[in-house]
Motif scaffolding. Structure first.
Motif: not given
Length: 256
Positions: A64-76
């Motif tokens: 939890m609290m790593q939402e930005i990292d998850r979204c960034r990785a998915a987009l990349e």
């Protein structure tokens, strides 16, 4: 780096898993998980759908609290030409990841196609186990002030309370954040009867589901936590045989 702009057709599906029960996940969501080459998500949500994943898929989990990292990785990874599924609990467009994905995609001008796959949100699943509390106009408000200033949240509560909306309260309380639900109740009591029905649901449709019906006056006597959804009725909401119901107005129009 090879990207989608170079002709490799990656894609990103932002997948709503629903409330947690396997039979309440949308078929389109299940198909997206099965088709994904990479599945990204918060590990608690990933644990709910392990049986739906392709064994050949790469799975990237985080806390939890790593939402930005998850979204960034998915987009990349989608930009590299891979089929990616980013999983969210409930519906991805309600207090979840869809908006953040689009915000990040906008900042990088990402060309990858993004498909948002809806899921049953907490307000739907909690309302269903309570009965029919959302049959008339309602508002949803999160009490989490992590990214929204409390004074703005309080103004929104002050706006909806006198308007007689049914109010769905997300993120009502945590170990460190205990005063907001107390203040929310104070605001509601300024405009509503202490006998107003309140439904409190945790873990809707899951094995640990708990459902409690109480009143505005006594709601703070109940166990309320971060995973709880609170539904405060309007002036017409009633409880009948253990169910919370907000009438639409058929009784006035047709004399039921």
């Amino acid at each position: 780096m090879t990207t989608a702009q170079d002709g490799i057709n990656g894609s990103l599906a932002v997948v709503g898993l629903g409330p947690g029960a396997a039979d309440l996940m949308a078929p389109r969501a299940r198909a997206a998980l099965e088709a994904a080459e990479v599945v990204v998500g918060y590990r608690t949500y990933l644990d709910l759908v392990r049986d739906c994943l392709n064994p050949a898929s790469e799975v990237l989990s985080s806390s939890m609290m790593q939402e930005i990292d998850r979204c960034r990785a998915a987009l990349e990874m989608a930009g590299q030409g891979r089929r990616v599924a980013l999983v969210c609990g409930g519906d991805p467009g309600i207090y979840a990841m869809a908006g953040l994905v689009f915000e990040l995609a906008r900042t990088t001008d990402a060309a990858v196609p993004i498909d948002v796959i809806p899921g049953i949100a907490a307000l739907n699943s909690c309302a269903a186990v309570l009965g029919a509390p959302l049959m008339h106009d309602f508002a949803a408000i999160s009490l989490s002030d992590l990214m929204t200033p409390w004074d703005l949240i309080e103004r929104r509560l002050e706006a909806v309370a006198p308007a007689d909306f049914v109010v769905v309260i997300y993120n009502p309380k945590s170990k460190k954040r205990t005063d907001q639900i107390v203040r929310s109740r104070e605001i509601m009591l300024t405009h509503r009867s202490p006998d107003t029905p309140v439904g409190i649901v945790s873990g809707a449709t899951r094995a640990h589901e708990t459902v409690r019906l109480t009143t505005l006056a006594r709601m703070l006597d109940e166990d309320i936590g971060m995973q709880t959804t609170v539904i405060v009725g309007n002036s017409q909401t009633f409880v009948w045989r253990g169910k919370m119901v907000t009438p639409r107005g058929y009784d006035r129009k047709y004399g039921l």
